[in-house]
Motif scaffolding. Structure first.
Motif, short mmCIF file in Angstrom:
data_model
loop_
_atom_site.label_atom_id
_atom_site.label_comp_id
_atom_site.label_asym_id
_atom_site.label_seq_id
_atom_site.Cartn_x
_atom_site.Cartn_y
_atom_site.Cartn_z
N ASP A 217 0.84 -1.21 0.00
CA ASP A 217 0.00 0.00 0.00
C ASP A 217 0.87 1.25 0.00
O ASP A 217 0.61 2.22 -0.73
CB ASP A 217 -0.88 0.06 1.26
CG ASP A 217 -2.00 -0.95 1.28
OD1 ASP A 217 -2.38 -1.44 0.20
OD2 ASP A 217 -2.50 -1.26 2.38
N GLY B 142 -13.41 8.63 -1.97
CA GLY B 142 -12.63 8.31 -3.17
C GLY B 142 -11.64 9.46 -3.32
O GLY B 142 -11.91 10.45 -3.99
N GLU B 155 -7.64 6.62 -3.37
CA GLU B 155 -7.77 5.81 -2.16
C GLU B 155 -9.26 5.67 -1.84
O GLU B 155 -9.96 6.67 -1.69
CB GLU B 155 -7.02 6.49 -1.01
CG GLU B 155 -5.51 6.51 -1.27
CD GLU B 155 -4.74 7.37 -0.28
OE1 GLU B 155 -3.72 6.89 0.23
OE2 GLU B 155 -5.15 8.52 -0.02
N VAL B 156 -9.71 4.45 -1.73
CA VAL B 156 -11.13 4.17 -1.49
C VAL B 156 -11.29 3.54 -0.10
O VAL B 156 -10.60 2.58 0.23
CB VAL B 156 -11.70 3.21 -2.56
CG1 VAL B 156 -13.16 2.85 -2.23
CG2 VAL B 156 -11.60 3.84 -3.95
N VAL B 167 -18.13 0.04 -1.25
CA VAL B 167 -16.67 0.14 -1.34
C VAL B 167 -16.19 -0.68 -2.54
O VAL B 167 -15.37 -0.21 -3.34
CB VAL B 167 -16.01 -0.35 -0.03
CG1 VAL B 167 -14.49 -0.43 -0.19
CG2 VAL B 167 -16.38 0.58 1.13
N ASP B 168 -16.70 -1.89 -2.66
CA ASP B 168 -16.29 -2.75 -3.78
C ASP B 168 -16.69 -2.13 -5.12
O ASP B 168 -15.93 -2.15 -6.09
CB ASP B 168 -16.94 -4.13 -3.65
CG ASP B 168 -16.45 -4.87 -2.42
OD1 ASP B 168 -15.38 -4.49 -1.87
OD2 ASP B 168 -17.13 -5.82 -1.99
N SER B 171 -14.43 0.86 -5.99
CA SER B 171 -13.09 0.41 -6.42
C SER B 171 -13.15 -0.11 -7.86
O SER B 171 -12.27 0.19 -8.68
CB SER B 171 -12.57 -0.68 -5.49
OG SER B 171 -12.40 -0.16 -4.18
N TYR B 174 -13.79 2.97 -10.33
CA TYR B 174 -12.59 3.78 -10.58
C TYR B 174 -11.59 3.03 -11.46
O TYR B 174 -10.93 3.61 -12.32
CB TYR B 174 -11.91 4.16 -9.26
CG TYR B 174 -12.58 5.26 -8.48
CD1 TYR B 174 -12.86 6.50 -9.07
CD2 TYR B 174 -12.90 5.10 -7.13
CE1 TYR B 174 -13.46 7.53 -8.34
CE2 TYR B 174 -13.49 6.12 -6.39
CZ TYR B 174 -13.76 7.33 -7.00
OH TYR B 174 -14.33 8.35 -6.28
N THR B 175 -11.47 1.73 -11.23
CA THR B 175 -10.55 0.93 -12.05
C THR B 175 -11.01 0.96 -13.51
O THR B 175 -10.21 1.18 -14.42
CB THR B 175 -10.48 -0.51 -11.53
OG1 THR B 175 -10.03 -0.48 -10.16
CG2 THR B 175 -9.51 -1.34 -12.34
N VAL B 181 -6.24 2.06 -7.95
CA VAL B 181 -7.03 2.10 -6.70
C VAL B 181 -6.31 1.39 -5.55
O VAL B 181 -5.80 0.29 -5.73
CB VAL B 181 -8.40 1.42 -6.93
CG1 VAL B 181 -9.22 1.40 -5.64
CG2 VAL B 181 -9.16 2.13 -8.05
N THR B 183 -7.69 0.12 -2.08
CA THR B 183 -8.88 -0.04 -1.26
C THR B 183 -8.43 -0.30 0.18
O THR B 183 -7.73 -1.27 0.44
CB THR B 183 -9.74 -1.21 -1.76
OG1 THR B 183 -9.99 -1.02 -3.16
CG2 THR B 183 -11.05 -1.30 -1.00
#
Lengths: 321, 321
Positions: A217, B142, B155-156, B167-168, B171, B174-175, B181, B183
């Motif tokens: 990270d 985000g 950053e999520v 959240v999933d 992510s 954004y991808t 990303v 997460t």
């Protein structure tokens, strides 16, 4: 003192031939110097050979100086032989204060008094290292970044017993040898870049220790984020640009209060008028004649170039990872 | 919840159209989305237009998605109009907690409950921002980096009331939209990259406040030094490489004691076995099948590419500055 002119130096000695000392040797060889090297480790010569072999394709790409060759390296059996004919000495011993102190005193005794001796120390002030040398006036810090044959920066600073000619000479020599020099007016443990690096590094260790982030990270958060900008625009000017047309003044006034938030384990300085002015004026100086739009265009082109250079243009919408 | 598939999104709303919100708008337009934007400032539309015009040459170089056009931006008179048809909402209001809290509650009220709403906040935990929203389960952070149309990282992370699907989904969205990303599993004020940036930034402010360095010194110390490496190799792997063939383990054992030195104003963490293992194992994972020599070669080529890309190959010996 009548030292040799910095640009006339032909022979340099690298004392200590680990990762940093060996990297310096590769740099000076690539820039066309004769290099002598000494290291007390029994396998030093073999390790140094491997390091220079590994570095050579890289320095070839940068462009070798006329006559540069790895064959112009001589590994000596004694410290005295390494420095006897040297016109400049770069010390890169392990980071132990007593060891550096003793070694610098030995180097001082083994060289003419107008030869500048620079230490690669990554944090000790020269004032603390030059205490036992008989002629400490020509002892300076010349702090490189790894690998010295690729990363331009050298931080140059003297100790209390260092004479100012030696600091000036070292700065001129490193510049002639192809380095990018920051000459510091006063000693500061960790110098400048390492203090900044170290603050980031400590925060990273805190986060890993607390289970807040992994090594992956942390590395990705830099290489995919701020690291792309920092390759060509420093943190101050970057932060000023994030303030849009209001620049650094806007950022300090807007984010000043959040400096008090417990974002890092590092206490924040008081954002008083003097500090505010120093930051705003410093960024104005850095921008020079370039207006906000110029800087934005320059930053954007810089990021694109770095993304291209590192093979990481963003994927397009719809493409798979 | 039956949200739209992340890769099927066509319409996104940018709420708040300053430097960050406008940068997001440029990114989404370049990736081929229809974008609606709203900002309460009277000159918002003109400023947003200037920002997108300035960004467009850059995003063109990255390569536009099919059909991408700045003409697919609509600036609306009301927040409700901006988000009414949006399949994703990016909030980029000023960094004030009360303001963000109220705005997120308004956005929540104005959108269907399966639309993910992401905040660009650079530091507030979503837990603190989602307190007044009626349906906080789809509110996430985000967090982008400036400019969002060029710097890949987002950053999520969710808050306590955020549902994991959101959240999933964020992510994955954004991808699909071309971002890189991270997460995060848990909330951390400042997230990861900003904590690291902020630690460095605070140290820089301390140095300027103490007269130890100028803005120019600080910026040069990064761009001529560590910043070149950080464009493609993070601080952990960089530090591991500085350990030579001994890697991170050697560096921690060798420099562990100097962590206690007062190099920065940030207290050092205890370098216990657990932290040592986390760092060493993390670097081993990052290296994967690549041995030390592979990593050295990769780093060297990376620095050369970045030096070339930024027009800063070192000067050769004898050349004038």
């Amino acid at each position: 003192m009548s030292p040799i002119a910095p640009e006339s130096v032909r022979r340099v000695a690298c004392v200590g031939a680990g990762v940093i000392g060996g990297g310096w040797a590769a740099h000076f060889l690539a820039r066309g110097y004769d290099v002598t090297a000494w290291d007390p480790a029994p396998d030093a010569e073999a390790r140094l050979g491997r390091l220079i072999t590994a570095a050579w394709p890289a320095v070839e790409q940068l462009g070798l100086a006329d006559g540069a060759s790895p064959d112009r390296l001589t590994v000596t059996d004694t410290l005295e032989d390494a420095v006897a004919e040297a016109q400049f000495v770069q010390e890169s011993a392990p980071e132990k204060l007593e060891l550096k102190r003793d070694l610098l005193a030995e180097l001082d005794a083994a060289t003419a008094s107008d030869v500048v001796i620079a230490s690669s120390t990554s944090g000790y002030p020269m004032t603390d290292m030059q205490t036992t040398a008989a002629r400490p006036g020509r002892l300076v810090v010349g702090h490189p970044f790894n690998p010295p044959y690729l990363i331009p920066l050298v931080e140059v600073v003297g100790g209390e017993a260092t004479e100012s000619w030696a600091v000036d000479w070292a700065s001129a020599f490193y510049t002639a040898a192809g380095k990018s020099v920051i000459t510091m007016e006063r000693e500061l443990p960790g110098f400048i870049a390492n203090r900044l690096q170290e603050a980031l590094w400590r925060e990273a260790l805190h986060m890993v220790a607390a289970g807040e982030a992994t090594v992956a990270d942390i590395d990705a958060s830099i290489t995919e984020g701020p690291g792309l900008r920092w390759a060509f625009m420093g943190p101050c000017l970057t932060f000023a640009l994030a303030g849009g047309e209001g620049g650094m003044a806007h950022m300090l006034d807007h984010f000043g209060p959040s400096l008090k938030a417990p974002w890092t384990r590092l206490a924040a300085p008081e954002l008083d008028d003097a500090l505010r002015s120093a930051m705003v004026d410093g960024c104005a100086d850095a921008a020079g004649e370039r207006g906000h739009a110029d800087l934005v265009a320059e930053r954007d082109q810089g990021v694109i170039n770095v993304l291209r250079a590192t093979g990481r243009l963003p994927r397009r919408a719809g493409e798979q990872a």
